[in-house]
Enzyme design. Structure first.
Site, PDB file in Angstrom:
ATOM      1  N   CYS A  20       0.858  -1.183   0.000  1.00 52.11           N
ATOM      2  CA  CYS A  20       0.000   0.000   0.000  1.00 52.11           C
ATOM      3  C   CYS A  20       0.902   1.245   0.000  1.00 52.11           C
ATOM      4  CB  CYS A  20      -0.937   0.115   1.193  1.00 52.11           C
ATOM      5  SG  CYS A  20      -2.090  -1.240   1.318  1.00 52.11           S
ATOM      6  N   TRP A  52      -2.922  -2.567  -1.648  1.00 51.48           N
ATOM      7  CA  TRP A  52      -2.667  -3.991  -1.873  1.00 51.48           C
ATOM      8  C   TRP A  52      -3.451  -4.706  -0.778  1.00 51.48           C
ATOM      9  CZ3 TRP A  52      -0.863  -8.364   0.526  1.00 51.48           C
ATOM     10  CH2 TRP A  52      -0.488  -9.424  -0.316  1.00 51.48           C
ATOM     11  N   LYS A  65       5.686  -4.274  -5.117  1.00 52.08           N
ATOM     12  CA  LYS A  65       7.151  -4.183  -5.118  1.00 52.08           C
ATOM     13  C   LYS A  65       7.731  -4.317  -3.711  1.00 52.08           C
ATOM     14  CE  LYS A  65      11.100  -3.094  -7.115  1.00 52.08           C
ATOM     15  NZ  LYS A  65      11.683  -4.238  -7.853  1.00 52.08           N
ATOM     16  N   ASN A  92      -1.392   1.867   5.924  1.00 46.24           N
ATOM     17  CA  ASN A  92      -0.581   0.804   5.323  1.00 46.24           C
ATOM     18  C   ASN A  92      -0.116  -0.084   6.464  1.00 46.24           C
ATOM     19  OD1 ASN A  92       1.314  -0.758   3.944  1.00 46.24           O
ATOM     20  ND2 ASN A  92       2.902   0.812   4.080  1.00 46.24           N
ATOM     21  N   GLY A  93      -0.454  -1.373   6.408  1.00 44.05           N
ATOM     22  CA  GLY A  93      -0.047  -2.291   7.469  1.00 44.05           C
ATOM     23  C   GLY A  93      -1.186  -3.237   7.807  1.00 44.05           C
ATOM     24  N   LYS A 138      11.310 -15.216 -12.343  1.00 43.61           N
ATOM     25  CA  LYS A 138      11.020 -14.095 -13.248  1.00 43.61           C
ATOM     26  C   LYS A 138       9.868 -14.455 -14.170  1.00 43.61           C
ATOM     27  CE  LYS A 138      12.441 -11.595 -11.746  1.00 43.61           C
ATOM     28  NZ  LYS A 138      13.276 -11.284 -10.625  1.00 43.61           N
ATOM     29  N   HIS A 140      15.251 -37.404  -9.601  1.00 40.46           N
ATOM     30  CA  HIS A 140      14.614 -37.733  -8.323  1.00 40.46           C
ATOM     31  C   HIS A 140      13.160 -37.277  -8.290  1.00 40.46           C
ATOM     32  CE1 HIS A 140      18.481 -39.041  -6.893  1.00 40.46           C
ATOM     33  NE2 HIS A 140      18.986 -37.952  -7.439  1.00 40.46           N
ATOM     34  N   GLU A 175       6.354 -14.835 -12.210  1.00 40.04           N
ATOM     35  CA  GLU A 175       5.735 -13.657 -11.603  1.00 40.04           C
ATOM     36  C   GLU A 175       5.202 -12.665 -12.623  1.00 40.04           C
ATOM     37  OE1 GLU A 175       8.087 -10.993  -9.156  1.00 40.04           O
ATOM     38  OE2 GLU A 175       9.892 -11.461 -10.273  1.00 40.04           O
ATOM     39  N   ARG A 188       3.680  -0.113  -5.060  1.00 39.69           N
ATOM     40  CA  ARG A 188       3.519  -0.720  -3.739  1.00 39.69           C
ATOM     41  C   ARG A 188       2.221  -1.513  -3.614  1.00 39.69           C
ATOM     42  NH1 ARG A 188       6.957   1.623  -0.094  1.00 39.69           N
ATOM     43  NH2 ARG A 188       5.686   0.819   1.585  1.00 39.69           N
ATOM     44  N   GLU A 208      16.052 -18.231 -10.104  1.00 41.16           N
ATOM     45  CA  GLU A 208      15.720 -16.843 -10.419  1.00 41.16           C
ATOM     46  C   GLU A 208      15.022 -16.742 -11.788  1.00 41.16           C
ATOM     47  OE1 GLU A 208      15.293 -14.164  -9.141  1.00 41.16           O
ATOM     48  OE2 GLU A 208      15.642 -12.585 -10.596  1.00 41.16           O
TER      49      GLU A 208
HETATM   50  O1  M6R Z   1      12.782  -5.445  -1.535  1.00 42.23           O
HETATM   51  P1  M6R Z   1      13.310  -6.838  -1.372  1.00 42.23           P
HETATM   52  O2  M6R Z   1      14.540  -7.080  -2.166  1.00 42.23           O
HETATM   53  O3  M6R Z   1      13.489  -7.234   0.063  1.00 42.23           O
HETATM   54  O4  M6R Z   1      12.188  -7.768  -1.975  1.00 42.23           O
HETATM   55  C1  M6R Z   1      12.287  -9.156  -1.911  1.00 42.23           C
HETATM   56  C2  M6R Z   1      11.282  -9.807  -2.798  1.00 42.23           C
HETATM   57  O5  M6R Z   1       9.981  -9.407  -2.448  1.00 42.23           O
HETATM   58  C3  M6R Z   1      11.513  -9.492  -4.277  1.00 42.23           C
HETATM   59  O6  M6R Z   1      12.787  -9.848  -4.696  1.00 42.23           O
HETATM   60  C4  M6R Z   1      10.473 -10.231  -5.147  1.00 42.23           C
HETATM   61  O7  M6R Z   1      10.692 -11.602  -5.091  1.00 42.23           O
HETATM   62  C5  M6R Z   1      10.505  -9.718  -6.583  1.00 42.23           C
HETATM   63  N1  M6R Z   1       9.177  -9.534  -7.067  1.00 42.23           N
HETATM   64  C6  M6R Z   1      11.195 -10.654  -7.509  1.00 42.23           C
HETATM   65  O8  M6R Z   1      11.264 -10.173  -8.795  1.00 42.23           O
END
Ligand code: M6R
Length: 578
Positions: free
Chosen positions: A2, A74, A573, A100-101, A455, A474, A458, A27, A451
């Site tokens: 948020c 959010w 984010k 926010n929270g 990517k 396995h 998401e 956010r 990773e």
């Molecule tokens: O701000 P941060 O690096 O702590 O965030 C960690 C994760 O939330 C962040 O890397 C998330 O997995 C991304 N969406 C990946 O692309």
């Protein structure tokens, strides 16, 4: 999660706040709302959807007045809808709040507020009624009484129709105050107001502030005045624009050669050699940490444990004085990473933050901080922050081992990969309708397989799993078919023959293989359906190169599927709630 924003001054508040919440939208972006005050009357507009979608329906800028508050959400409690969107207004109609929270004891508090009619399903609405209940002419005092009853996390911004001030408070969620001339600003982070002022006060937990156009008064949780330092931030507004790219993510992928150049000169502070290193992070930052484990163990022979922050914080970890705890975070606000850092401090470990956002909470609370030099990362999918985290980990390995690790050739090599974008687009065109993907890698490139899969999933919503190649037999190999392609990271390194065997096994089961191979390798295409090349480098440096085609592949597949690349569904984010 948020984004909250506030403005008090002489300008049209709605126009200014609209820009603020657009900048904070990364956010959270499931609903949005705004309240302004004019001639003693509160006016509100809100709706479900992204800022521009709601704005095109309600025209936020038509709200009158020179003070107001706004929110981009959010959802935690209550699904995204107009009635659950913030701001929330007290039953008296006089108080408006954005939050926010998460208020953990909201049900209990709701019980005690039975005389009030609740209009939403949110935990946040109780704040409007609770503050209303405590109000007897002084908004700051009412907020102090209300927050004393809260369990949970909050950054709140409150206004009352009879008072020309904004009152804010925080505990566990970030809040920055922008100090202007005859005007003041509030934001979940500085992007809310950095076009107007670079003077910032970062509020601390349990503090409350009363903000008028010519004054900012800050109090501790007991109502005693406190003085806080005003910092001048170094933030390039231009760097937070798309600069002609279709998406922030694409722009950020292309910035990586420069990010590596900038990061190479980062100074690593003197650190005592620890007994053991813990690297704790979430998501992509965690995969940077896992790459760091391979690297640090190879160079320093210090044992490194990598733990998800959400697991570390509840696991009663065996971490002692003499251990080094490293938190990696782009935002510096991730709730689990912050809680893990606090736990490590409690247990007496030395703490180090590898953080991108200056003055963020983790940066301020870590014993030592190393700032990455990625610049503002806006796309929800992390790319350039990851590469800058890797560079810091190489430099840390160099410092702790006393062995030089030269990265000077890396920026040009990354540029060479970016120049093959056309080829990556062609491959994306072949695969963008697929429903499942596997990613495999070994040793230094195992974290890159994780990773790459993250990517893709998401931003394109394609199911993708990353595995250590040796694990295929396995279980995961049962998934292989001509409908489930595998991305195999197979540069010329010490595990190359093992990767080739894995690729052959997949091919023998009709699986399609998209390989990432070292330039000049003529053997790999024989075992692959498609091959992407990266320049040759030293074994331990490959992650800095192999991740680049995987970022571009994910980007183009998502774009071809017409996904909202920069704002993928259900994500935000900055994950400031656990
Ligand atoms: O701000 P941060 O690096 O702590 O965030 C960690 C994760 O939330 C962040 O890397 C998330 O997995 C991304 N969406 C990946 O692309």
């Amino acid at each position: 999660m948020c984004g909250i924003a506030g403005y008090i001054g002489k300008k049209n508040a709605a126009e200014l706040l609209l820009k603020s919440i657009k900048n904070l939208e990364y956010r959270g972006y499931d609903s949005v709302g705004m309240v302004t005050l004019s001639e003693g009357k509160i006016s509100m507009k809100k709706g479900r959807g992204k800022v521009s979608e709601v704005d095109s329906k309600v025209d936020f800028s038509s709200l009158p007045g020179t003070m107001g508050i706004a929110h981009t959400r959010w959802a935690t409690h209550g699904k995204p809808s107009e009635r659950n969107a913030h701001p929330h207004i007290s039953a008296s109609g006089k108080i408006a709040i954005v939050h926010n929270g998460i208020i953990e004891n909201y049900l209990e508090l709701k019980e005690s507020l039975q005389e009030y009619e609740f209009k939403s399903e949110t935990d946040s609405e109780i704040l409007a009624h609770l503050i209303d209940k405590h109000y007897s002419g002084n908004l700051k005092d009412a907020v102090l009484k209300a927050i004393a009853q809260l369990n949970g996390t909050y950054a709140i911004c409150v206004m009352h129709q009879d008072s020309r001030e904004l009152v804010v408070a925080r505990n566990g969620s970030p809040l920055a105050l922008g100090i202007g001339e005859g005007e003041n600003f509030i934001g979940s982070d500085v992007s809310a107001f950095v076009e107007h002022t670079k003077k910032v006060i970062y509020l601390e937990d349990f503090q409350v502030a009363s903000i008028k156009e010519n004054s900012v008064e800050i109090y501790d949780g007991k109502g005693n005045p406190v003085s806080m330092e005003t910092k001048t931030i170094d933030w390039d507004v231009e760097k937070a624009q798309k600069q002609g790219y279709k998406h922030f993510m694409l722009k950020e992928i292309h910035e990586q050669p420069q990010v590596v150049r900038d990061s190479i000169s980062i100074e690593i502070p003197e650190l005592e050699k620890p007994r053991k290193i813990f690297i704790v992070a979430c998501g992509t930052a965690g995969y940077a940490g896992l790459t760091g484990k391979y690297l640090l163990e190879k160079y320093t022979r210090i044992p490194v444990e990598v733990v998800y922050a959400s697991e570390f914080r509840y696991s009663d970890p065996i971490i002692c004085p003499g251990d080094l705890f490293i938190a990696i975070s782009q935002s510096g606000e991730t709730a689990d990473t912050l809680a893990a850092l606090r736990l490590a401090k409690e247990k007496g470990a030395k703490t180090l933050g590898i953080i991108n956002v200056q003055e963020s909470t983790i940066a301020r609370e870590a014993g030592t901080v190393i700032y990455t030099r990625a610049g503002p990362e806006i796309g929800v999918a992390s790319t350039k922050a990851f590469i800058s985290q890797l560079v810091v980990l190489y430099k840390l390995a160099e410092k702790l081992s006393g062995t030089e690790i030269s990265l000077t050739s890396i920026p040009d090599k990354i540029q060479g990969i970016l120049n093959q974008e056309g080829k990556i687009q062609e491959i994306a065109k072949k695969y963008f309708r697929v429903y499942n993907f596997l990613y495999i890698g070994r040793n230094f490139n195992f974290p890159i397989a994780l990773e790459g899969a993250l990517k893709l999933k998401e931003i394109s919503y394609i199911h993708a799993e990353g595995y250590a190649s040796g694990e295929m037999k396995h279980g995961p190999i049962a998934l292989v078919s001509d409908e489930v392609p595998t991305v195999a990271i197979a540069p010329r390194d010490s595990v190359y023959p093992k990767m080739v065997s894995n690729m052959q096994e997949i091919k023998a089961r009709n699986g399609k293989v998209i390989s990432v191979a070292t330039e000049g390798d003529s053997e790999i295409p024989e075992h692959s359906t498609d091959t992407l090349y990266i320049p040759e480098t030293r074994e331990e440096l490959y992650p800095l190169l192999t991740v680049i085609p995987l970022q571009l592949l994910a980007y183009y597949i998502a774009d071809m599927r017409e996904c909202d690349v920069d704002k993928p569904r259900n994500l935000a984010k900055s994950v400031t709630v656990e």
